[in-house]
Design a protein around this motif. Structure first.
Motif, PDB file in Angstrom:
ATOM      1  N   ARG A   1       0.835  -1.207   0.000  1.00  0.00           N
ATOM      2  CA  ARG A   1       0.000   0.000   0.000  1.00  0.00           C
ATOM      3  C   ARG A   1       0.866   1.253   0.000  1.00  0.00           C
ATOM      4  O   ARG A   1       0.537   2.252  -0.645  1.00  0.00           O
ATOM      5  N   LEU A   2       1.986   1.198   0.744  1.00  0.00           N
ATOM      6  CA  LEU A   2       2.913   2.324   0.759  1.00  0.00           C
ATOM      7  C   LEU A   2       3.494   2.552  -0.631  1.00  0.00           C
ATOM      8  O   LEU A   2       3.602   3.699  -1.087  1.00  0.00           O
ATOM      9  N   ARG A   3       3.856   1.486  -1.311  1.00  0.00           N
ATOM     10  CA  ARG A   3       4.394   1.616  -2.663  1.00  0.00           C
ATOM     11  C   ARG A   3       3.393   2.276  -3.595  1.00  0.00           C
ATOM     12  O   ARG A   3       3.732   3.196  -4.360  1.00  0.00           O
ATOM     13  N   ALA A   4       2.145   1.841  -3.540  1.00  0.00           N
ATOM     14  CA  ALA A   4       1.122   2.420  -4.412  1.00  0.00           C
ATOM     15  C   ALA A   4       0.923   3.907  -4.122  1.00  0.00           C
ATOM     16  O   ALA A   4       0.777   4.723  -5.038  1.00  0.00           O
ATOM     17  N   ALA A   5       0.921   4.273  -2.832  1.00  0.00           N
ATOM     18  CA  ALA A   5       0.732   5.685  -2.462  1.00  0.00           C
ATOM     19  C   ALA A   5       1.899   6.533  -2.939  1.00  0.00           C
ATOM     20  O   ALA A   5       1.711   7.648  -3.446  1.00  0.00           O
ATOM     21  N   ILE A   6       3.117   6.019  -2.807  1.00  0.00           N
ATOM     22  CA  ILE A   6       4.291   6.786  -3.224  1.00  0.00           C
ATOM     23  C   ILE A   6       4.330   6.929  -4.745  1.00  0.00           C
ATOM     24  O   ILE A   6       4.667   8.011  -5.271  1.00  0.00           O
ATOM     25  N   GLU A   7       3.994   5.875  -5.465  1.00  0.00           N
ATOM     26  CA  GLU A   7       3.959   5.973  -6.924  1.00  0.00           C
ATOM     27  C   GLU A   7       2.958   7.018  -7.374  1.00  0.00           C
ATOM     28  O   GLU A   7       3.204   7.786  -8.314  1.00  0.00           O
ATOM     29  N   PHE A   8       1.818   7.084  -6.679  1.00  0.00           N
ATOM     30  CA  PHE A   8       0.807   8.082  -7.012  1.00  0.00           C
ATOM     31  C   PHE A   8       1.321   9.487  -6.722  1.00  0.00           C
ATOM     32  O   PHE A   8       1.161  10.404  -7.539  1.00  0.00           O
ATOM     33  N   GLU A   9       1.964   9.668  -5.567  1.00  0.00           N
ATOM     34  CA  GLU A   9       2.472  10.987  -5.208  1.00  0.00           C
ATOM     35  C   GLU A   9       3.600  11.425  -6.132  1.00  0.00           C
ATOM     36  O   GLU A   9       3.685  12.588  -6.525  1.00  0.00           O
ATOM     37  N   LEU A  10       4.469  10.498  -6.513  1.00  0.00           N
ATOM     38  CA  LEU A  10       5.546  10.837  -7.442  1.00  0.00           C
ATOM     39  C   LEU A  10       5.009  11.228  -8.807  1.00  0.00           C
ATOM     40  O   LEU A  10       5.531  12.117  -9.479  1.00  0.00           O
ATOM     41  N   ALA A  11       3.944  10.559  -9.230  1.00  0.00           N
ATOM     42  CA  ALA A  11       3.339  10.905 -10.513  1.00  0.00           C
ATOM     43  C   ALA A  11       2.755  12.313 -10.476  1.00  0.00           C
ATOM     44  O   ALA A  11       2.789  13.045 -11.472  1.00  0.00           O
ATOM     45  N   ASN A  12       2.225  12.718  -9.316  1.00  0.00           N
ATOM     46  CA  ASN A  12       1.649  14.060  -9.184  1.00  0.00           C
ATOM     47  C   ASN A  12       2.702  15.125  -8.923  1.00  0.00           C
ATOM     48  O   ASN A  12       2.418  16.312  -9.052  1.00  0.00           O
ATOM     49  N   ALA A  13       3.908  14.701  -8.523  1.00  0.00           N
ATOM     50  CA  ALA A  13       4.969  15.655  -8.204  1.00  0.00           C
ATOM     51  C   ALA A  13       5.959  15.733  -9.351  1.00  0.00           C
ATOM     52  O   ALA A  13       7.168  15.729  -9.161  1.00  0.00           O
ATOM     53  N   GLY A  14       5.463  15.785 -10.556  1.00  0.00           N
ATOM     54  CA  GLY A  14       6.336  15.801 -11.730  1.00  0.00           C
ATOM     55  C   GLY A  14       7.235  17.000 -11.768  1.00  0.00           C
ATOM     56  O   GLY A  14       8.275  16.994 -12.419  1.00  0.00           O
ATOM     57  N   GLY A  15       6.887  18.084 -11.077  1.00  0.00           N
ATOM     58  CA  GLY A  15       7.707  19.288 -11.098  1.00  0.00           C
ATOM     59  C   GLY A  15       8.679  19.371  -9.965  1.00  0.00           C
ATOM     60  O   GLY A  15       9.205  20.440  -9.672  1.00  0.00           O
ATOM     61  N   ALA A  16       8.935  18.243  -9.280  1.00  0.00           N
ATOM     62  CA  ALA A  16       9.876  18.283  -8.163  1.00  0.00           C
ATOM     63  C   ALA A  16      11.244  18.675  -8.656  1.00  0.00           C
ATOM     64  O   ALA A  16      11.667  18.312  -9.738  1.00  0.00           O
ATOM     65  N   ARG A  17      11.975  19.406  -7.842  1.00  0.00           N
ATOM     66  CA  ARG A  17      13.252  19.905  -8.296  1.00  0.00           C
ATOM     67  C   ARG A  17      14.340  18.861  -8.111  1.00  0.00           C
ATOM     68  O   ARG A  17      14.310  18.050  -7.208  1.00  0.00           O
ATOM     69  N   LEU A  18      15.324  18.889  -8.982  1.00  0.00           N
ATOM     70  CA  LEU A  18      16.499  18.040  -8.891  1.00  0.00           C
ATOM     71  C   LEU A  18      17.716  18.939  -8.904  1.00  0.00           C
ATOM     72  O   LEU A  18      17.640  20.117  -9.223  1.00  0.00           O
ATOM     73  N   THR A  19      18.861  18.396  -8.629  1.00  0.00           N
ATOM     74  CA  THR A  19      20.095  19.166  -8.670  1.00  0.00           C
ATOM     75  C   THR A  19      21.061  18.537  -9.627  1.00  0.00           C
ATOM     76  O   THR A  19      21.064  17.312  -9.827  1.00  0.00           O
ATOM     77  N   GLU A  20      21.842  19.354 -10.210  1.00  0.00           N
ATOM     78  CA  GLU A  20      22.853  18.862 -11.114  1.00  0.00           C
ATOM     79  C   GLU A  20      24.089  18.437 -10.336  1.00  0.00           C
ATOM     80  O   GLU A  20      24.167  18.586  -9.122  1.00  0.00           O
ATOM     81  N   GLY A  21      25.048  17.931 -11.041  1.00  0.00           N
ATOM     82  CA  GLY A  21      26.241  17.426 -10.378  1.00  0.00           C
ATOM     83  C   GLY A  21      26.988  18.483  -9.609  1.00  0.00           C
ATOM     84  O   GLY A  21      27.664  18.185  -8.639  1.00  0.00           O
ATOM     85  N   ASN A  22      26.895  19.735 -10.006  1.00  0.00           N
ATOM     86  CA  ASN A  22      27.603  20.790  -9.283  1.00  0.00           C
ATOM     87  C   ASN A  22      26.829  21.333  -8.105  1.00  0.00           C
ATOM     88  O   ASN A  22      27.241  22.294  -7.472  1.00  0.00           O
ATOM     89  N   GLY A  23      25.660  20.728  -7.847  1.00  0.00           N
ATOM     90  CA  GLY A  23      24.879  21.141  -6.691  1.00  0.00           C
ATOM     91  C   GLY A  23      23.897  22.231  -6.982  1.00  0.00           C
ATOM     92  O   GLY A  23      23.128  22.628  -6.120  1.00  0.00           O
ATOM     93  N   SER A  24      23.854  22.775  -8.193  1.00  0.00           N
ATOM     94  CA  SER A  24      22.886  23.826  -8.516  1.00  0.00           C
ATOM     95  C   SER A  24      21.558  23.216  -8.856  1.00  0.00           C
ATOM     96  O   SER A  24      21.456  22.048  -9.197  1.00  0.00           O
ATOM     97  N   THR A  25      20.515  24.016  -8.815  1.00  0.00           N
ATOM     98  CA  THR A  25      19.168  23.520  -9.074  1.00  0.00           C
ATOM     99  C   THR A  25      18.936  23.385 -10.566  1.00  0.00           C
ATOM    100  O   THR A  25      19.185  24.298 -11.332  1.00  0.00           O
ATOM    101  N   ALA A  26      18.416  22.220 -10.960  1.00  0.00           N
ATOM    102  CA  ALA A  26      18.147  21.991 -12.376  1.00  0.00           C
ATOM    103  C   ALA A  26      16.849  22.658 -12.766  1.00  0.00           C
ATOM    104  O   ALA A  26      16.103  23.169 -11.937  1.00  0.00           O
TER     105      ALA A  26
END
Length: 517
Positions: free
Chosen positions: A279-304
Motif C-alpha cells: 500500500r505504501l508503494r502504491a501511495a508513493i507511486e501516485f504521489e511521485l506521478a503528481n509531483a512531476g515538477g519536483a526539483r532536482l540538482t545537477e552534479g555541481n549542486g545547482s538547481t536543475a
C-alpha cells in the motif's frame, strides 16, 4: 502549521472517545450516589449583635464592629452555647451532637449572623436553628449580666471601703471622703443604667418544604462540568508530557501531510508488513506521478530546471530523530518496489550511524563514503545484489552501504561528486531510495533532499515527539523539499485485509543485471 490552540483542540478531539466515556461515567455515578443519599433539610434563623455603643445611640466604627463580630463568632461556637442550645431541644441532645447540626456564618458588612440548622426533616432543622439562635441570645445576655454584676460589686466594695474611713479621720478629711463616696455612688448608678451588648433574634427559622440536598440533577450537572474540565486538563497534561501522536490521523492533521501508509511492528517477511509496504508503494507511486515538477540538482549542486526528472525517480526516507524506523522503511519499500518489477537501488546515506546494511544483510564497507573520497570510478564496485522473493519478473534490488564513517559527511554529500553519482544512478534505475541521517541532529538529510524527487517522512508511534516532528517538517519545507507524505511506523491500528493469501505462481526470473556497468 496549526496554532497551539488548534493543536490542543486536535488533541482533545483525538481522545474524544475516552473523554466522553469518563465524563458520562462520572456524571452517572454522581447522579446515582446523590439519589442514594438521605435527604437533608436546611432552615435559617437570623441573630443580630447590638453593641452597647450602638444601643446608646452612638456610631460604632467599621473596624470596631468587625472586631465585635469576630469576638461573638468565637463565643457562639463554644461548648457552653451548644450545651444551652441542646437543652432546648426535645428530646435534649449533647453539645457535640448539636454542633454537628448547626452552622453560624456572619453576613458580610453587618453584625448579623445566619444561623443554619441541618436535619433529616424540615421541622427538626428549624428546631435546631431556632434553639441555637435563642441559646446564643440568652448566653450573650447572661454574659453581659455577669460582667455588669462583677463591675457593680467592685464599685460597691470601693464605696464601702471608702465610707469606713469616715470615723477615723478629721472633719475636713471626712468631707473629702464623703465627696469620694458620692462620686462612686454616681458611677455605680451609671453602670447599672448603662446599656450592654445584646444578641437579638431578628428572624426565626421555618420548616422548609424541600430538602436542600441531595439534588441529583444539579449534582450531575456539576459533576459533568467538573469531570469535563478535569478530563481535558488530564488529556492536555498527558499530551504535554508524552508528546506523542495517538494515531496516524492525529499526526496527519498536526503536520499537514498526507498519510502514505501505516506500518505494523512486524518483520518485513510477515504478511501484514508485506501488505502494508504494498500500500505504501502504491501511495508513493501516485504521489511521485503528481509531483512531476519536483526539483532536482545537477552534479555541481545547482538547481536543475523545472520539469519531470530524466531517468528514474529518486526519493529520500528520513525522520526527525533516531530510532523512528527510517532504515526499516527504506528496506521494505525498496524490496516492494523491486518485487513489482522495478530496478531499484537502495543507498545508505546515513554516513554517521549507518544501519541499512543490517536490514539487507550486506557488508558496510566499502560504500558511498569511499566513492565520495576516491571518485566516481570507484562507485561501480559498490552495488551489492539483494535477493527479492516473489513478485513480477525482471525486478532487481541492489544495495549500496554507507561505507567508512566520515567526520565531514555533510560536505561530502553536497559535493559535485555526489550529484554526479545520483545522476548516474537515476539514468540506469527505475528508483533510487536514499536512507539518510535524521533531520534534527545534522543537516545531511536536507542536503540529500536536493537530489530527490520527493521526501518520505517517517513518524514512529512510540518514539517521535510532536514538537520534533513539527520542527523537522518545517525544516524540510523551509528548504523547498518536496514532501510526498509521511509513514506512520509501528502503528497499533489493525491492518485491513481481505483474507486472501499470496497466490503461488511459477515464475522464471531472468538473471538480475547489475545496476552499474
Amino acid at each position: 502549521m496549526p496554532t497551539d490552540s488548534h493543536q490542543q483542540l486536535q488533541t482533545i478531539w483525538t481522545h474524544r472517545k475516552w473523554l466522553v466515556i469518563f465524563v458520562l461515567a462520572v456524571t452517572a455515578l454522581s447522579y446515582l450516589l446523590a439519589k442514594r443519599q438521605p435527604p437533608t433539610y436546611k432552615a435559617d434563623a437570623l441573630v443580630q449583635i447590638v453593641s452597647a455603643t450602638a444601643a446608646s445611640g452612638q456610631v460604632l466604627p467599621s473596624d470596631a464592629q468587625q472586631s465585635l463580630v469576630n469576638t461573638y463568632l468565637r463565643i457562639a461556637q463554644t461548648t457552653p452555647v451548644y450545651q444551652l442550645a441542646g437543652a432546648k431541644m426535645v428530646p435534649k441532645v449533647g453539645s457535640r451532637t448539636f454542633s454537628e447540626h448547626v452552622t453560624l456564618n456572619p453576613e458580610s458588612g453587618s453584625a448579623v449572623f445566619d444561623v443554619t440548622g441541618l436535619a433529616d426533616s424540615g421541622g427538626e432543622a428549624a428546631d435546631y436553628a431556632n434553639a441555637y439562635a435563642n441559646a446564643f441570645s440568652q448566653y450573650v445576655e447572661q454574659l453581659q449580666n455577669r460582667q455588669r454584676q462583677s463591675t457593680v460589686a467592685r464599685i460597691q466594695q470601693q464605696i464601702d471601703s471608702t465610707a469606713a474611713q469616715t470615723n477615723q479621720t478629721s472633719s475636713l478629711a471626712a468631707a473629702q471622703i464623703g465627696d469620694q463616696v458620692k462620686a462612686l455612688e454616681a458611677k455605680l448608678s451609671d453602670t447599672v443604667a448603662a446599656p450592654a451588648d445584646s444578641a437579638q433574634v431578628i428572624g426565626t427559622a421555618s420548616p422548609p418544604d424541600n430538602p436542600s440536598s441531595p439534588r441529583p440533577k444539579l449534582d450531575a450537572v456539576l459533576a459533568l462540568i467538573g469531570s469535563l474540565v478535569l478530563a481535558i486538563a488530564a488529556i492536555l497534561l498527558y499530551a504535554a508530557l508524552a508528546d506523542r501522536y495517538r494515531d496516524a490521523d492525529e499526526a496527519a492533521s498536526d503536520l499537514g501531510l498526507s498519510l502514505l501508509g501505516e506500518l505494523p511492528k512486524a518483520p518485513q517477511q510477515e504478511q501484514a508488513a508485506i501488505e502494508s509496504f504494498r500500500r505504501l508503494r502504491a501511495a508513493i507511486e501516485f504521489e511521485l506521478a503528481n509531483a512531476g515538477g519536483a526539483r532536482l540538482t545537477e552534479g555541481n549542486g545547482s538547481t536543475a530546471g523545472v520539469g519531470p526528472p530524466a531517468g528514474g525517480q529518486a526519493m529520500l526516507v528520513t525522520a526527525a530523530e533516531r530510532g523512528a524506523g527510517k532504515s526499516y522503511t527504506t528496506a521494505g519499500l525498496s524490496r516492494t518496489l523491486a518485487s513489482a518489477g522495478s530496478h531499484v537501488v537502495a543507498i545508505d546515506g546515513d554516513l554517521r550511524r549507518p544501519t541499512l546494511h543490517e536490514q539487507f544483510g550486506v557488508r558496510q564497507v566499502p560504500g558511498i563514503s569511499d566513492a565520495l573520497e576516491q571518485g566516481i570510478e570507484y562507485f561501480d564496485r559498490l552495488a551489492q545484489l539483494v535477493p527479492v522473493q516473489g513478485g513480477r519478473q525482471g525486478g532487481t534490488l541492489n544495495a549500496i552501504a554507507a561505507g567508512t564513517p566520515m567526520s565531514d559527511a555533510s560536505e561530502q554529500l553536497s559535493s559535485s561528486t555526489m550529484g554526479s553519482l545520483m545522476e548516474h544512478l537515476r539514468a540506469d534505475c527505475d528508483y533510487v531510495v536514499l536512507d539518510s541521517s535524521p533531520i534534527l541532529p545534522v543537516v545531511d538529510a536536507v542536503v540529500l533532499a536536493r537530489y530527490c524527487n520527493g521526501v518520505v517522512f517517517v513518524v514512529d508511534a512510540r518514539r517521535t515527539r510532536r514538537r520534533d516532528a513539527r520542527r523537522a517538517v518545517q525544516t524540510l519545507r523551509a528548504t523547498g523539499a518536496q514532501i510526498l507524505g509521511f509513514v506512520y511506523n509501528r502503528t497499533s491500528a489493525p491492518i485491513a485485509s481481505y483474507g486472501y493469501g499470496d497466490i503461488p505462481v511459477a515464475s522464471s526470473r531472468r538473471g538480475v543485471r547489475e545496476v552499474l556497468r
